[in-house]
Design a protein around this motif. Sequence first.
Motif, PDB file in Angstrom:
ATOM      1  N   UNK A   1     -41.033  12.396  29.043  1.00  0.00           N
ATOM      2  CA  UNK A   1     -41.274  13.806  29.335  1.00  0.00           C
ATOM      3  C   UNK A   1     -39.971  14.592  29.141  1.00  0.00           C
ATOM      4  N   UNK A   2     -38.958  13.888  28.620  1.00  0.00           N
ATOM      5  CA  UNK A   2     -37.664  14.538  28.388  1.00  0.00           C
ATOM      6  C   UNK A   2     -37.693  15.319  27.084  1.00  0.00           C
ATOM      7  N   UNK A   3     -36.749  16.230  26.955  1.00  0.00           N
ATOM      8  CA  UNK A   3     -36.533  16.825  25.644  1.00  0.00           C
ATOM      9  C   UNK A   3     -35.915  15.743  24.772  1.00  0.00           C
ATOM     10  N   UNK A   4     -36.429  15.595  23.572  1.00  0.00           N
ATOM     11  CA  UNK A   4     -35.991  14.483  22.731  1.00  0.00           C
ATOM     12  C   UNK A   4     -35.097  15.020  21.626  1.00  0.00           C
ATOM     13  N   UNK A   5     -34.028  14.311  21.347  1.00  0.00           N
ATOM     14  CA  UNK A   5     -33.168  14.704  20.240  1.00  0.00           C
ATOM     15  C   UNK A   5     -33.793  14.232  18.934  1.00  0.00           C
ATOM     16  N   UNK A   6     -33.742  15.069  17.929  1.00  0.00           N
ATOM     17  CA  UNK A   6     -34.301  14.645  16.651  1.00  0.00           C
ATOM     18  C   UNK A   6     -33.223  13.909  15.891  1.00  0.00           C
ATOM     19  N   UNK A   7     -33.547  12.725  15.434  1.00  0.00           N
ATOM     20  CA  UNK A   7     -32.552  11.856  14.819  1.00  0.00           C
ATOM     21  C   UNK A   7     -31.987  12.382  13.520  1.00  0.00           C
ATOM     22  N   UNK A   8     -32.496  11.877  12.431  1.00  0.00           N
ATOM     23  CA  UNK A   8     -31.864  12.134  11.144  1.00  0.00           C
ATOM     24  C   UNK A   8     -32.523  13.284  10.403  1.00  0.00           C
ATOM     25  N   UNK A   9     -32.946  14.305  11.125  1.00  0.00           N
ATOM     26  CA  UNK A   9     -33.679  15.377  10.469  1.00  0.00           C
ATOM     27  C   UNK A   9     -32.849  16.641  10.412  1.00  0.00           C
ATOM     28  N   UNK A  10     -33.192  17.556   9.495  1.00  0.00           N
ATOM     29  CA  UNK A  10     -32.553  18.849   9.517  1.00  0.00           C
ATOM     30  C   UNK A  10     -32.833  19.474  10.885  1.00  0.00           C
ATOM     31  N   UNK A  11     -31.929  20.184  11.428  1.00  0.00           N
ATOM     32  CA  UNK A  11     -32.142  20.749  12.755  1.00  0.00           C
ATOM     33  C   UNK A  11     -31.723  19.751  13.808  1.00  0.00           C
ATOM     34  N   UNK A  12     -31.067  18.686  13.378  1.00  0.00           N
ATOM     35  CA  UNK A  12     -30.595  17.622  14.252  1.00  0.00           C
ATOM     36  C   UNK A  12     -29.806  18.219  15.422  1.00  0.00           C
ATOM     37  N   UNK A  13     -30.065  17.702  16.595  1.00  0.00           N
ATOM     38  CA  UNK A  13     -29.299  18.168  17.745  1.00  0.00           C
ATOM     39  C   UNK A  13     -30.007  19.271  18.507  1.00  0.00           C
ATOM     40  N   UNK A  14     -31.015  19.895  17.885  1.00  0.00           N
ATOM     41  CA  UNK A  14     -31.748  20.937  18.593  1.00  0.00           C
ATOM     42  C   UNK A  14     -32.692  20.277  19.590  1.00  0.00           C
ATOM     43  N   UNK A  15     -32.873  20.858  20.759  1.00  0.00           N
ATOM     44  CA  UNK A  15     -33.828  20.270  21.687  1.00  0.00           C
ATOM     45  C   UNK A  15     -35.240  20.407  21.130  1.00  0.00           C
TER      46      UNK A  15
ATOM     47  N   UNK B   1     -47.595  13.572  -1.155  1.00  0.00           N
ATOM     48  CA  UNK B   1     -46.260  13.373  -1.731  1.00  0.00           C
ATOM     49  C   UNK B   1     -45.174  13.946  -0.826  1.00  0.00           C
ATOM     50  N   UNK B   2     -45.567  14.735   0.193  1.00  0.00           N
ATOM     51  CA  UNK B   2     -44.573  15.316   1.120  1.00  0.00           C
ATOM     52  C   UNK B   2     -44.611  14.664   2.495  1.00  0.00           C
ATOM     53  N   UNK B   3     -45.363  13.585   2.649  1.00  0.00           N
ATOM     54  CA  UNK B   3     -45.475  12.985   3.988  1.00  0.00           C
ATOM     55  C   UNK B   3     -44.129  12.493   4.530  1.00  0.00           C
ATOM     56  N   UNK B   4     -43.212  12.121   3.628  1.00  0.00           N
ATOM     57  CA  UNK B   4     -41.904  11.680   4.131  1.00  0.00           C
ATOM     58  C   UNK B   4     -41.194  12.831   4.848  1.00  0.00           C
ATOM     59  N   UNK B   5     -41.649  14.065   4.605  1.00  0.00           N
ATOM     60  CA  UNK B   5     -41.046  15.233   5.283  1.00  0.00           C
ATOM     61  C   UNK B   5     -41.820  15.629   6.538  1.00  0.00           C
ATOM     62  N   UNK B   6     -42.890  14.896   6.856  1.00  0.00           N
ATOM     63  CA  UNK B   6     -43.733  15.287   8.000  1.00  0.00           C
ATOM     64  C   UNK B   6     -42.960  15.402   9.318  1.00  0.00           C
ATOM     65  N   UNK B   7     -42.018  14.471   9.603  1.00  0.00           N
ATOM     66  CA  UNK B   7     -41.294  14.609  10.879  1.00  0.00           C
ATOM     67  C   UNK B   7     -40.627  15.980  10.995  1.00  0.00           C
ATOM     68  N   UNK B   8     -40.002  16.392   9.905  1.00  0.00           N
ATOM     69  CA  UNK B   8     -39.339  17.696   9.859  1.00  0.00           C
ATOM     70  C   UNK B   8     -40.365  18.821  10.061  1.00  0.00           C
TER      71      UNK B   8
END
Length: 461
Positions: free
Chosen positions: A3-17, A125-132
């Motif tokens: 239930x914590x705010x999670x840090x986004x790992x290797x994505x653009x916007x990294x470090x944003x809550x 073809x863009x699913x690898x970008x889905x996390x972002x």
Amino acid sequence: MSSQLVQIGDLPGKGLPRPSTDGKTFYLETFGCQMNAHDSEKVAGLLVGRGYRRVSSYEEADLVFYNTCSIREKAAQKVFSRLGILKEDPGLKEKFIGVLGCVAQQEGEKIFQRAPHVNLVCGSASYHRLPEMLSEMEAGKKRVTGLSLDTDECFETEITRRDQPFRAYLTIIEGCDKSCAYCVVPMTRGPERSRPSDKVLEDCHRLVNEGYTEIQLLGQNVNSYRDPSPAGWSFAELLARVGEVDGLRRARFTTSHPRDFHPEIVEAIDTHPVLCDHVHLPVQSGSDRVLSRMRRDYTREEYLEKINCIRNAGRAISISTDLIVGFPGETREDFEQTLTLVDEVGYDSAFSFKYSPRPKTSALDLVDSVGEEEKTLRLGILQDRQRAIQLQRNATLIGRTFEVLAERRQKRDGQLTGHTSSHRVVNFSGGQELLGQYVDVRITSAGANSLVGEMVQNGSR
Ligand code: SAH
Ligand code: SF4
Ligand code: F3S
């Protein structure tokens, strides 16, 4: 679930809550082929990994995703009818609606115009970008798109739950570089990208460790596989290594394109008992004139040579196919050629379709000359003919014993049902404890689409 705010790992916007997804739910419905079914398993894995929980109705879901198919017009229409129903949902305002897959890629941002309540449109073809993209959505963005086809990436993500308990899908190649005149797939799935052979084999070992005994290798054209790693294996070489994976009982593959179907594939099947005795080799038409207009890149004779090679294998290999009737310019004589081909090959099963004109395909330049009524007539004739062939072929199996993977219990009559290595469906009586086991079944009667048998022993060889 965190239930914590999670840090986004290797994505653009990294470090944003990232806003919490705790307690949030998703509904995911899938249309189309096995590639889509498997993509959905991956998308579901991604969502579960982000803290979402899967629910079985769109009403109770915060995210509603449709993974769509565009192969024929009827398939493509399905998602719009779903979106129409969703529009009336009283809880719509709180939901985030996503259209994934082949209709998403095909229609692109036009989907937003046609269905303004859609929030995300993303092709495979863009699913690898889905996390972002999911991060953008979670941050409150109302319109998110992933529509680029210019990629050499495959969709790699953890799969948390597979839809089938004993058989696992495994992608070896994505996209399609062919240009069949009727087909949307090269436009909806992008260029061919093969996965490195070491990754494929690593996945096979992991699946076996997880308890799967059957693996189905997937790709629009598995036999165009080109190993990008230094090993540089061909499809037949990869197949042989998969056939040697310790603990694996069965491996299948689909789909093969006839042009790239070589004798080495049959040799691999012949020498590796784990490789199933079944090849799906879509022919589409028996007429050279039509095949050439379809841009299939082979003639009837060349196709029959491949069939001959399969028939001459050391063990009996069943053969299935796909057929299209009513392609632009298909005459009665052309259609007759399809019928004679079906007779000559003696397919164990066949999927047949009426030609459906599709956006951006080159066949649109040809006159769709065969009327709807005539297409229906031809389809009926073809299906009757094929049904008779299947009945006849299956009848010859009565009295023989096959190893069947007991896959599930039929709701209708409580019988167990599963497949032979040759991909025939067999129904038989047996206890719950047999599910997931390989059982020897003697065939007692045969229909066109399935066989009935009785267990001769509980073979866990
Ligand atoms: N990659 C596979 C097939 C992918 S699509 C192959 O090359 O064989 C599955 C099947 O759908 C095709 O084999 C074809 O028979 C059918 N199909 C594709 N486009 C179609 C269209 N526009 N109208 C009717 N059937 C179509
Ligand atoms: Fe479509 Fe042809 Fe590619 Fe198969 S090989 S996916 S039919 S374009
Ligand atoms: Fe349909 Fe796309 Fe598969 S068009 S058949 S879901 S590749």
